[in-house]
Design a protein around this motif. Structure first.
Motif, mmCIF file in Angstrom:
data_model
loop_
_atom_site.group_PDB
_atom_site.id
_atom_site.type_symbol
_atom_site.label_atom_id
_atom_site.label_comp_id
_atom_site.label_asym_id
_atom_site.label_seq_id
_atom_site.Cartn_x
_atom_site.Cartn_y
_atom_site.Cartn_z
ATOM 1 N N VAL A 1 0.860 -1.184 0.000
ATOM 2 C CA VAL A 1 0.000 0.000 0.000
ATOM 3 C C VAL A 1 0.895 1.233 0.000
ATOM 4 C CG1 VAL A 1 -1.756 1.251 1.319
ATOM 5 C CG2 VAL A 1 -1.837 -1.236 1.188
ATOM 6 N N PRO A 2 0.576 2.254 -0.829
ATOM 7 C CA PRO A 2 1.400 3.460 -0.870
ATOM 8 C C PRO A 2 1.489 4.144 0.500
ATOM 9 C CG PRO A 2 -0.163 3.439 -2.676
ATOM 10 C CD PRO A 2 -0.531 2.300 -1.770
ATOM 11 N N ALA A 3 2.630 4.744 0.772
ATOM 12 C CA ALA A 3 2.839 5.540 1.982
ATOM 13 C C ALA A 3 3.080 6.981 1.548
ATOM 14 C CB ALA A 3 4.036 5.014 2.773
ATOM 15 N N PRO A 4 2.042 7.837 1.600
ATOM 16 C CA PRO A 4 2.176 9.211 1.106
ATOM 17 C C PRO A 4 3.216 10.013 1.881
ATOM 18 C CG PRO A 4 -0.121 8.652 1.483
ATOM 19 C CD PRO A 4 0.698 7.549 2.068
ATOM 20 N N ASP A 5 3.945 10.857 1.152
ATOM 21 C CA ASP A 5 4.832 11.815 1.800
ATOM 22 C C ASP A 5 4.100 13.159 1.856
ATOM 23 O OD1 ASP A 5 4.958 12.893 -0.764
ATOM 24 O OD2 ASP A 5 7.035 12.330 -1.102
ATOM 25 N N GLN A 6 4.736 14.162 2.419
ATOM 26 C CA GLN A 6 4.088 15.460 2.615
ATOM 27 C C GLN A 6 3.655 16.093 1.281
ATOM 28 O OE1 GLN A 6 6.449 18.269 4.796
ATOM 29 N NE2 GLN A 6 4.894 19.846 4.750
ATOM 30 N N TRP B 1 -3.234 11.670 -2.393
ATOM 31 C CA TRP B 1 -3.804 10.483 -1.760
ATOM 32 C C TRP B 1 -5.069 10.798 -0.981
ATOM 33 C CZ3 TRP B 1 -2.686 6.194 -3.857
ATOM 34 C CH2 TRP B 1 -1.462 6.040 -4.489
ATOM 35 N N ALA B 2 -5.190 12.019 -0.450
ATOM 36 C CA ALA B 2 -6.434 12.422 0.219
ATOM 37 C C ALA B 2 -7.573 12.461 -0.793
ATOM 38 C CB ALA B 2 -6.258 13.773 0.898
ATOM 39 N N ALA B 3 -7.313 12.984 -1.993
ATOM 40 C CA ALA B 3 -8.331 12.999 -3.049
ATOM 41 C C ALA B 3 -8.662 11.581 -3.501
ATOM 42 C CB ALA B 3 -7.867 13.853 -4.226
ATOM 43 N N VAL B 4 -7.636 10.736 -3.652
ATOM 44 C CA VAL B 4 -7.844 9.348 -4.051
ATOM 45 C C VAL B 4 -8.742 8.626 -3.050
ATOM 46 C CG1 VAL B 4 -6.656 7.109 -4.264
ATOM 47 C CG2 VAL B 4 -5.793 9.112 -5.492
ATOM 48 N N ALA B 5 -8.578 8.906 -1.764
ATOM 49 C CA ALA B 5 -9.423 8.285 -0.742
ATOM 50 C C ALA B 5 -10.897 8.609 -0.962
ATOM 51 C CB ALA B 5 -8.990 8.733 0.651
ATOM 52 N N GLU B 6 -11.156 9.740 -1.625
ATOM 53 C CA GLU B 6 -12.521 10.149 -1.977
ATOM 54 C C GLU B 6 -12.869 9.766 -3.417
ATOM 55 O OE1 GLU B 6 -12.440 14.343 -1.293
ATOM 56 O OE2 GLU B 6 -12.282 14.113 0.884
ATOM 57 N N GLU C 1 0.955 24.966 -16.367
ATOM 58 C CA GLU C 1 1.501 23.639 -16.674
ATOM 59 C C GLU C 1 1.039 22.626 -15.637
ATOM 60 O OE1 GLU C 1 3.484 22.457 -19.257
ATOM 61 O OE2 GLU C 1 3.015 24.391 -20.170
ATOM 62 N N TRP C 2 0.732 21.411 -16.107
ATOM 63 C CA TRP C 2 0.436 20.297 -15.220
ATOM 64 C C TRP C 2 1.754 19.707 -14.741
ATOM 65 C CZ3 TRP C 2 -4.497 19.467 -13.860
ATOM 66 C CH2 TRP C 2 -5.513 19.911 -14.712
ATOM 67 N N THR C 3 1.765 19.164 -13.508
ATOM 68 C CA THR C 3 2.982 18.580 -12.951
ATOM 69 C C THR C 3 2.674 17.221 -12.352
ATOM 70 O OG1 THR C 3 3.895 20.747 -12.438
ATOM 71 C CG2 THR C 3 4.809 18.884 -11.241
ATOM 72 N N TRP C 4 3.336 16.201 -12.848
ATOM 73 C CA TRP C 4 3.253 14.860 -12.273
ATOM 74 C C TRP C 4 4.624 14.235 -12.424
ATOM 75 C CZ3 TRP C 4 0.204 12.683 -9.013
ATOM 76 C CH2 TRP C 4 0.324 11.318 -8.788
ATOM 77 N N GLN C 5 5.155 13.722 -11.426
ATOM 78 C CA GLN C 5 4.915 13.401 -10.039
ATOM 79 C C GLN C 5 4.856 14.681 -9.210
ATOM 80 O OE1 GLN C 5 4.956 10.200 -8.381
ATOM 81 N NE2 GLN C 5 4.810 9.256 -10.334
ATOM 82 N N PRO C 6 4.180 14.592 -8.019
ATOM 83 C CA PRO C 6 4.059 15.775 -7.163
ATOM 84 C C PRO C 6 5.423 16.374 -6.819
ATOM 85 C CG PRO C 6 2.599 14.045 -6.405
ATOM 86 C CD PRO C 6 3.463 13.437 -7.478
ATOM 87 N N LYS C 7 5.462 17.702 -6.854
ATOM 88 C CA LYS C 7 6.703 18.433 -6.610
ATOM 89 C C LYS C 7 6.411 19.642 -5.714
ATOM 90 C CE LYS C 7 8.956 16.984 -10.850
ATOM 91 N NZ LYS C 7 8.464 15.681 -10.661
#
Length: 142
Positions: free
Chosen positions: A6-11, A17-22, A35-41
């Motif tokens: 299971v993923p362990a979210p960082d700050q 991950w809070a949005a994913v939970a919903e 600009e869109w940014t992925w992975q989170p930065k």
């Protein structure tokens, strides 16, 4: 059956991950340069702005590539192979990785030969429950 870790979210990634939970798919976007940014930065890689926000995305995507893990694999995956990992490009232009699932979000135990898809195939976001953690995954459009 073994489960995937299971993923362990960082700050930085915690809002994702809070949005994913919903069961909402969000991606960082820079209000300054759009600009869109992925992975989170922590800052926009395009313009350096520290004011990235999280915006909902459509969940509609196109297959860019895929792979099928086969034995030998890590012990956690032994009972799950074969399965397909997709690289998809969201309609918003962001590329993400996720597993190929059925319409109900169930992991497809397949090497991909019995599922019709290729580069360019349209897919749609589905949510897969992994030990109480929702994960963004992708189902082939019918």
């Amino acid at each position: 059956m073994s489960l995937f870790p299971v993923p362990a979210p960082d700050q930085i990634g915690e809002p994702f991950w809070a949005a994913v939970a919903e069961r909402r798919l969000t991606v960082q976007r820079c209000p300054a340069c759009r600009e869109w940014t992925w992975q989170p930065k922590p800052v926009c890689p395009a313009c350096g702005s520290p004011d990235l926000t999280w915006e909902a995305v459509s969940g509609r995507a196109t297959v860019c590539s895929w792979t099928t893990p086969r034995p030998p694999v890590l012990p956690a995956f032994e009972s799950l192979v074969p399965f397909v990992v997709l690289l998809v490009e969201l309609d918003e232009g962001v590329r993400m990785v996720g597993q190929l699932v059925g319409d109900a979000g169930d992991l497809l135990r397949t090497d991909g030969t019995d599922v019709t898809f290729s580069i360019g195939t349209r897919v749609t976001l589905r949510w897969r429950d992994q030990d109480g953690q929702w994960l963004p995954s992708w189902a082939v459009d019918r």
